[in-house]
Each structure stands twice: as structure tokens, then as C-alpha cells.
Design a protein around this motif. Structure first.
Motif: not given
Length: 162
Positions: A131-158
Motif C-alpha cells: 500500500a505504501a508503494r502504491a500510494l507513494r508514502v512511507r509504511e508508517g504513514t499507511i499505518m497511521s492513516r489506517l489506524f485513524r481511518a478504522r477508528e473513524r469508520v468504527a465510530a460512525q458505524l457505532e
């Protein structure tokens, strides 16, 4: 080299990714078709069996180009539609179509960087590195964005379930 006969093998995943980015099945189909057309127009050499990561990057770039083109044109209002879901045989069989629609709706509400990260990893199934290679960002950036994205999706679904 990207083998053109293998493109249909990736169509379902790319469609799900496109649907998460676009929000309608019609736009998702157009996006996948436009992506395939662009990829076939200029064949590329792909390293280390990274077809899916390359195709996701091409899909993302095509989506951005299409959004820019749409922004310069007059806007039309699109009616809600019923979605023809592509069966994901690896998905949880207990998940209902209503839950999937709610999840895709929550994904559409995310900012573009968060949406791209969750689509790459959770919808398409790429590893963090791919994903980092495909989106041309660092792997840590993917991990951070993914954490925040999952958190927001879960909050909205709840919030929807409450």
C-alpha cells in the motif's frame, strides 16, 4: 511485464476499491474501465509480482484525474441506487449487505488520504508495504492513516447502530 490476460483476475478487488472511492456502482465501473484502458494503452514492467499494487496506484491516479475533470464541469445530482455487490468469498459470511453499505458509506466520509489507505489495505487487501508503494508514502504513514481511518469508520458505524 503486466500480463493483460491477468487483468480480469483483479477486476473484483479493483471494483470494490473504486466503489469505496467513488460511492456509486456506475462511477466505480467507469473508473475500473478507464483504469484498464490507461494501463493497456502503455504496458509497464512490474517488479516482484506487484500487479495489484500497480493497478491500485493506476486506479487512484485515474480517480484523481477524473475528479479534477468533473470539478471543471457542471455538477449534476445523482439519485441513490441499489448496488450490485461483487461477492467476496474471503469475507465474513455473517456480514449483511446493510452492514457493508454502511461501511462503504463511512469510508466515503473519510478524507482522501484516509480513504486511500483503508481502501488499499482493507478493501483491496494489500500489505502495508504494498500500500505504501502504491500510494507513494512511507509504511508508517499507511499505518497511521489506517489506524485513524478504522477508528473513524468504527465510530460512525457505532453511531449508526445506536
Amino acid at each position: 511485464m503486466l500480463e493483460t490476460e491477468r487483468l480480469p483476475d483483479h477486476a473484483d478487488r479493483l471494483y470494490r476499491a473504486a466503489y469505496a472511492l467513488c460511492g456509486t456502482s456506475h462511477d466505480a465501473e467507469d473508473l475500473v474501465q478507464e483504469t484498464f484502458e490507461r494501463v493497456l494503452r502503455r504496458p509497464r514492467f512490474i517488479r516482484r509480482d506487484g500487479d495489484l499494487a500497480y493497478l491500485l496506484r493506476a486506479l487512484r491516479n485515474t480517480w484523481i484525474a477524473m475528479r479534477r475533470a468533473q470539478a471543471s464541469r457542471a455538477r449534476t445530482v445523482e439519485l441513490r441506487e441499489e448496488v450490485d455487490w461483487v461477492v467476496d468469498h474471503g469475507a465474513d459470511p455473517g456480514t449483511t449487505a446493510l452492514e457493508v453499505r454502511a461501511a462503504y458509506g463511512a469510508i466515503r466520509e473519510l478524507s482522501q488520504p484516509l480513504r486511500e489507505a483503508i481502501v488499499a489495505v482493507d478493501v483491496v487487501g494489500l500489505s502495508y508495504r504494498e500500500a505504501a508503494r502504491a500510494l507513494r508514502v512511507r509504511e508508517g504513514t499507511i499505518m497511521s492513516r489506517l489506524f485513524r481511518a478504522r477508528e473513524r469508520v468504527a465510530a460512525q458505524l457505532e453511531g449508526v447502530a445506536a
